[in-house]
Design an enzyme around this catalytic site. Sequence first.
Site, PDB file in Angstrom:
ATOM      1  N   GLU A 256       0.942  -1.341  -0.020  1.00 34.98           N
ATOM      2  CA  GLU A 256       0.078  -0.007   0.055  1.00 34.98           C
ATOM      3  C   GLU A 256       0.855   1.182  -0.101  1.00 34.98           C
ATOM      4  OE1 GLU A 256      -1.075   3.398   1.404  1.00 34.98           O
ATOM      5  OE2 GLU A 256      -1.672   2.328   3.225  1.00 34.98           O
ATOM      6  N   CYS A 295      -1.180   8.965   3.238  1.00 37.81           N
ATOM      7  CA  CYS A 295      -1.000   8.216   1.938  1.00 37.81           C
ATOM      8  C   CYS A 295      -2.256   8.606   1.265  1.00 37.81           C
ATOM      9  CB  CYS A 295      -0.822   6.871   2.082  1.00 37.81           C
ATOM     10  SG  CYS A 295      -1.855   5.921   3.144  1.00 37.81           S
TER      11      CYS A 295
END
Length: 682
Positions: A256, A295
């Site tokens: 990720e 993120c």
Amino acid sequence: MSQVLQSYLAGRWSGATPAQALRHAVNGQTVAYTHAEAADFAEAMDYARRVALPKLLALDFQQRASRLKALAKYLNERKEALYAVSAWTGATRADGWIDIEGGTGTLFSYASVGSAELPSGNLIHEGPALPLGKKGVFAGTHILVPRGGVAVHINAFNFPVWGLLEKFAPSFLAGMPCIGKPATATSYLTEALVRLINESGILPEGALQLVIGSTGDLLDQLDERDVVTFTGSADTAAKLRVHPNLVRHSIPFNAEADSLNAAILAPEVTPDDPEFDLYVKELVREMTVKAGQKCTAIRRAIVPRAHLDALVERVQARLAKVVVGDPAVEGVKMGPLASHAQVADVAERVALLRRSAEVMFDGGSGFAPVGEGTADGAFFPPTLLLERAPLGDAPAHDVEAFGPVSTLMPYDGLDEALALAARGRGSLVCTLVTREPQTAARMVGALAALHGRVHVLDAEAAPESTGHGSPLPVLKHGGPGRAGGGEELGGLRAVRHFMQRAAVQGSPSMLAAVTGEYVRGARRIETGTHPFRRHFEDIQIGESLTTPSRVITDADVHAFGQLTGDLFYMHFDDEAAKASPFGQRIAHGYLVLSDAAGLFVVPEPGPVLANYGLDTLRFVKPVAIGDSIQVQLTAKRKIDRQKADAQGRGQGVVAWDVQVTNQHGELVASYDILTLVAKRER
């Protein structure tokens, strides 16, 4: 002297010699050191396999879910200790809430997933079983089983608590011991978390180990049973993905990665619409929450060229009200970056972006964070850039400044907006702010191809929207391409990622024995006692009852129609029914269902406490007036919920396979019924 952080490996805390200094993000003072001692990862892996794995698998899904719930409660009761350490990262209280209580909330969510959706065992049957022959004596199905390995979780610096717990929860449910490696910059907070977890005594020994500092040769110790998950930069993910040992053993690697997430303001939204201000609010929030160190933060703000000036003005006005400084000072809305190294990195990347982008806001020359000692802190001003020609060779499509930085990109027409979003080459999330359902219908399909999550925001959703940057435990997190190509969270999906799927073939009886779930065609057990009169512990999978028959009469149909108000012509109009594909009047499907229940339900009090669900209902064949029905009831699946009723009696859930047939033995209705069943009093 500041504390030396320790690793927790092979059942002990180790590390005493200071190595790298870790600084307070607000004032620059040293708060901790990593340890200089090298870890013995061969010993840690052996400990996980030899000690932790058997203890984990001695528990079943339900028991592990119960441990997760207990751990979440324990940590919530001690969250202020974590908030105190979180302040060293520069987090505001709101930032810390996302990390700390977002982490415990994820534990609660997976505890709920486990108790509600997983069986009382360590095998998941991914049915249904499929017949593989004409006689019904050979069938196949799919199962998920524990991998028998160890999960290595490598995390980023921005969420020291949530980052560990959101990976740990599903892997623990799946029966995998974990080794967590937090990013060094904020590892002091993860160490504080793991110390609390160890002090709780809730987890089996070795279920969670902690690495402070370098991973050394950890990845070299893994084999085909193990799993690696990673959160961090796309560049680091690319390097780890091709680690020789991971490639050699085909070890699953889930990434990720940071991505250039976009937010699109639809062209029909004008400065007079509430959605316009929602867009402004969302953009500024994503720039300033966690100082933009998420993120999922909005890096590219894609807006209609016609409304660019109005949008710039409103964003500037909102950013000007953001007070930056020490989160301990009242009124501060944004703290520093997590480390001084991060400041240098963000500054370098902003310089790259500015090669073609204009600065619309950066706090000005007078930028000065409030609070004592902040001159030595890791502060960076909220920075809004404008790329006037984004379809060209714009660095903002390739360069991410992982801080309070976003770039405006004007577009002309929806196709251009979609093209700009696609230039991110795969992202975790994209927000579409629109007031037209037709716009959402047109754009979401295209956006979903390159984004792991699409957040559609309008005035209707706004009161409950969790926002652009908030991954939720029940929804998948991850994205294609640059975002890493991985997938986390998503409820039960995440648990499946840490298990091994296999196809199984055999007779229905053998499949039933393997899966712990009755498979149609398998041998059934007739005890002579109605299964509804038996307590949870006594019911056997495959225990069955065949009821007497009952004729469905015309009087039944009329009474049911009058009672329910369902006067559909197929049940009452002879002429119309004759012209239908059935050629005659038929009984209500729910009349058949109700009469079937009347055939197998026991009226007297007994161990069956409640019917609370019905799954997979299909009306397979119509039942004509004058047909008879008969029911075959078979115990299909049992789940021990480890719960008790108000009187303290234990209880569990039994799922029953129900087959309703007519006088010709033809299946007319099929479903599963769920009952709450009491245990014997002890």
